[in-house]
Design a protein around this motif. Structure first.
Motif, PDB file in Angstrom:
ATOM      1  N   ARG A 230      20.274  87.546  13.865  1.00 54.01           N
ATOM      2  CA  ARG A 230      20.131  88.426  12.696  1.00 54.01           C
ATOM      3  C   ARG A 230      18.694  88.944  12.588  1.00 54.01           C
ATOM      4  N   GLU A 231      17.731  88.070  12.820  1.00 54.90           N
ATOM      5  CA  GLU A 231      16.333  88.488  12.763  1.00 54.90           C
ATOM      6  C   GLU A 231      16.038  89.508  13.855  1.00 54.90           C
ATOM      7  N   MET A 232      16.630  89.311  15.033  1.00 58.23           N
ATOM      8  CA  MET A 232      16.412  90.243  16.133  1.00 58.23           C
ATOM      9  C   MET A 232      17.025  91.605  15.836  1.00 58.23           C
ATOM     10  N   ALA A 233      18.202  91.618  15.225  1.00 64.41           N
ATOM     11  CA  ALA A 233      18.830  92.883  14.854  1.00 64.41           C
ATOM     12  C   ALA A 233      17.942  93.670  13.891  1.00 64.41           C
ATOM     13  N   GLY A 234      17.342  92.972  12.923  1.00 73.97           N
ATOM     14  CA  GLY A 234      16.412  93.632  12.007  1.00 73.97           C
ATOM     15  C   GLY A 234      15.185  94.153  12.733  1.00 73.97           C
ATOM     16  N   LEU A 235      14.730  93.417  13.731  1.00 72.47           N
ATOM     17  CA  LEU A 235      13.576  93.852  14.523  1.00 72.47           C
ATOM     18  C   LEU A 235      13.896  95.134  15.282  1.00 72.47           C
ATOM     19  N   VAL A 240      13.367 101.523  16.163  1.00 75.54           N
ATOM     20  CA  VAL A 240      14.056 102.717  16.648  1.00 75.54           C
ATOM     21  C   VAL A 240      13.904 103.824  15.607  1.00 75.54           C
ATOM     22  N   ARG A 241      14.257 105.032  15.990  1.00 80.14           N
ATOM     23  CA  ARG A 241      14.170 106.161  15.064  1.00 80.14           C
ATOM     24  C   ARG A 241      15.293 106.087  14.034  1.00 80.14           C
ATOM     25  N   SER A 242      15.136 106.816  12.947  1.00 77.69           N
ATOM     26  CA  SER A 242      16.114 106.734  11.857  1.00 77.69           C
ATOM     27  C   SER A 242      17.487 107.232  12.294  1.00 77.69           C
ATOM     28  N   GLU A 271      11.598  99.765  26.588  1.00 74.00           N
ATOM     29  CA  GLU A 271      10.360  98.995  26.764  1.00 74.00           C
ATOM     30  C   GLU A 271       9.728  98.666  25.419  1.00 74.00           C
ATOM     31  N   ARG A 272       9.828  99.572  24.471  1.00 74.91           N
ATOM     32  CA  ARG A 272       9.287  99.310  23.134  1.00 74.91           C
ATOM     33  C   ARG A 272      10.027  98.141  22.478  1.00 74.91           C
ATOM     34  N   LEU A 273      11.346  98.101  22.629  1.00 78.65           N
ATOM     35  CA  LEU A 273      12.118  96.994  22.062  1.00 78.65           C
ATOM     36  C   LEU A 273      11.841  95.685  22.803  1.00 78.65           C
ATOM     37  N   ARG A 274      11.749  95.770  24.126  1.00 77.87           N
ATOM     38  CA  ARG A 274      11.468  94.562  24.919  1.00 77.87           C
ATOM     39  C   ARG A 274      10.150  93.949  24.493  1.00 77.87           C
ATOM     40  N   ARG A 275       9.114  94.774  24.350  1.00 77.81           N
ATOM     41  CA  ARG A 275       7.794  94.284  23.980  1.00 77.81           C
ATOM     42  C   ARG A 275       7.803  93.731  22.552  1.00 77.81           C
ATOM     43  N   ALA A 276       8.536  94.391  21.647  1.00 77.56           N
ATOM     44  CA  ALA A 276       8.599  93.917  20.259  1.00 77.56           C
ATOM     45  C   ALA A 276       9.202  92.525  20.189  1.00 77.56           C
ATOM     46  N   VAL A 277      10.240  92.273  20.971  1.00 79.91           N
ATOM     47  CA  VAL A 277      10.861  90.950  20.973  1.00 79.91           C
ATOM     48  C   VAL A 277       9.934  89.920  21.603  1.00 79.91           C
ATOM     49  N   GLU A 278       9.308  90.272  22.717  1.00 76.06           N
ATOM     50  CA  GLU A 278       8.423  89.351  23.421  1.00 76.06           C
ATOM     51  C   GLU A 278       7.257  88.916  22.545  1.00 76.06           C
ATOM     52  N   PRO A 283      11.467  81.693  14.658  1.00 78.75           N
ATOM     53  CA  PRO A 283      11.367  80.307  14.186  1.00 78.75           C
ATOM     54  C   PRO A 283      11.744  79.301  15.268  1.00 78.75           C
ATOM     55  N   LEU A 284      10.936  78.246  15.384  1.00 84.56           N
ATOM     56  CA  LEU A 284      11.181  77.125  16.303  1.00 84.56           C
ATOM     57  C   LEU A 284      11.086  77.508  17.776  1.00 84.56           C
ATOM     58  N   ALA A 285      10.580  78.706  18.073  1.00 81.58           N
ATOM     59  CA  ALA A 285      10.454  79.147  19.462  1.00 81.58           C
ATOM     60  C   ALA A 285       8.981  79.329  19.817  1.00 81.58           C
ATOM     61  N   GLN A 286       8.653  78.991  21.045  1.00 77.06           N
ATOM     62  CA  GLN A 286       7.295  79.216  21.532  1.00 77.06           C
ATOM     63  C   GLN A 286       7.075  80.710  21.761  1.00 77.06           C
ATOM     64  N   ALA A 287       5.810  81.108  21.768  1.00 77.83           N
ATOM     65  CA  ALA A 287       5.481  82.517  22.013  1.00 77.83           C
ATOM     66  C   ALA A 287       6.034  82.947  23.366  1.00 77.83           C
ATOM     67  N   GLY A 288       6.800  84.035  23.375  1.00 79.57           N
ATOM     68  CA  GLY A 288       7.341  84.554  24.622  1.00 79.57           C
ATOM     69  C   GLY A 288       8.571  83.835  25.132  1.00 79.57           C
ATOM     70  N   GLU A 289       9.045  82.832  24.405  1.00 77.49           N
ATOM     71  CA  GLU A 289      10.231  82.094  24.864  1.00 77.49           C
ATOM     72  C   GLU A 289      11.495  82.937  24.742  1.00 77.49           C
ATOM     73  N   ILE A 290      11.631  83.666  23.638  1.00 78.69           N
ATOM     74  CA  ILE A 290      12.795  84.518  23.421  1.00 78.69           C
ATOM     75  C   ILE A 290      12.450  85.937  23.860  1.00 78.69           C
ATOM     76  N   THR A 291      13.181  86.433  24.839  1.00 77.46           N
ATOM     77  CA  THR A 291      12.970  87.783  25.357  1.00 77.46           C
ATOM     78  C   THR A 291      14.321  88.471  25.494  1.00 77.46           C
TER      79      THR A 291
END
Length: 336
Positions: A230-235, A240-242, A271-278, A283-291
């Motif tokens: 759910r958090e990723m969907a909001g991200l 993205v554009r409107s 690439e913009r979405l990939r970088r935003a997720v990276e 929560p409970l994840a190390q930096a860069g763990e969820i991609t």
């Protein structure tokens, strides 16, 4: 007494189309009927869909109402009828001493006025008011009865519209992530392909798969994994554009439709979405763990049907996963 012709016109105005009305159209219909049924120079409806109130104002001869925001839900004349739930009839708005600017009808030099309560579920109380020009006949008990019936119909129609919109939203929304679901995605992609073909425009499509979600679920449980999706969907929605469309494809996969976007633009969006997720700290994840791994396809070069575009984007997604994940791929080349 109301003429037969006015009554029939009002019934035709109100009947049969309420389910198709938008909220502004519904309120406009109610105001037009209020003008006709009470032979008024202007009508005002006050509703409170949020913390502030809206004043919808329709004058005789106008095509559509004007809408004004108001921090106050009620003025001096409206307050008693809202509290007591009974109509208020005034022979002259000036002589009553109860009608301030908040309760008047802009554009009408009013004499007689009639206020009836408007109670809509889950909203602050409002009112429907009719105004006649100075010197016109005063409103009587029959006018109050008719306007009260119209206010009751309006309240019921607004509630039905709210329920219908909620059902419609549930039908096209993924319950977990609150983005569009697969059912809506198929129809939306079909429409966008048809539009792109008609106007000779580009159309990009992204297929997105969450990397390492299984190991995250194994450590923290599927409920935490659901919150992460759910958090990723909001991200995604904020990056993205409107006019782009984010949808849940299934499991831990998302799809993004990119109107008027060629391959290069789709690769850049991916690439913009990939970088935003990276870079996002889940929560409970190390930096860069969820991609995420992302596959790209574009109309018309990669297909001119929904199935062809999805198939090619999915094939590119498979390559992105195969080549090490956390990548954006188009056909057999990685995004630069």
């Amino acid at each position: 007494m109301l003429s037969r012709e006015k009554t029939l016109d009002a019934l035709l105005e109100l009947s049969g189309r309420t389910a198709a009305h938008s909220r502004p159209e519904l309120l406009a219909s109610a105001l037009r009927c209020a003008l006709a049924l009470t032979d008024s120079a202007g009508c005002v409806m006050v509703v409170s869909p949020s913390r502030s109130s809206e004043r919808h104002i329709l004058l005789r001869g106008a095509d559509v109402p004007t809408i004004a925001d108001s921090a106050r839900a009620q003025g001096e004349a409206a307050r008693p009828l809202i509290h007591d739930g009974k109509p208020v009839l005034l022979a002259d708005v000036d002589e009553s001493g109860r009608v301030g600017e908040d309760d008047r009808c802009p554009g009408v030099d009013a004499g007689p006025a009639l206020f009836v309560p408007l109670r809509v579920r889950e909203q602050a109380p409002g009112y429907l008011a009719a105004f006649r020009a100075r010197g016109a006949a005063a409103f009587d008990a029959e006018d109050a009865r008719v306007l009260s019936l119209l206010a009751a119909w309006t309240a019921m129609a607004l509630e039905n519209l709210r329920l219908a919109q909620n059902v419609e939203k549930l039908a096209v929304t993924d319950d977990l992530t609150q983005v569009y679901n697969y059912r809506f995605l198929k129809g939306a992609l079909r429409r966008e392909i048809k539009r792109a073909g008609r106007y000779h425009q580009d159309l990009g499509l992204l297929m997105i798969d969450v990397d390492n979600l299984k190991s995250y679920n194994d450590r923290h449980g599927h409920l935490r994994g659901s919150f992460l999706l759910r958090e990723m969907a909001g991200l995604f929605a904020t990056h993205v554009r409107s006019w782009d469309l984010v949808a849940k494809y299934g499991g831990d996969e998302f799809t993004v439709i990119l109107p008027q976007t060629d391959v290069a633009g789709a690769l850049a969006a991916g690439e913009r979405l990939r970088r935003a997720v990276e870079e996002h700290r889940f929560p409970l994840a190390q930096a860069g763990e969820i991609t995420v791994s992302i596959g790209v396809a574009a109309f018309p070069g990669d297909g001119q049907t929904t199935s062809a575009l999805i198939e090619n984007a999915d094939r590119a997604l498979y390559l992105a996963k195969q080549q090490g994940r956390n990548q954006v791929w188009y056909k057999e080349r990685e995004a630069a």
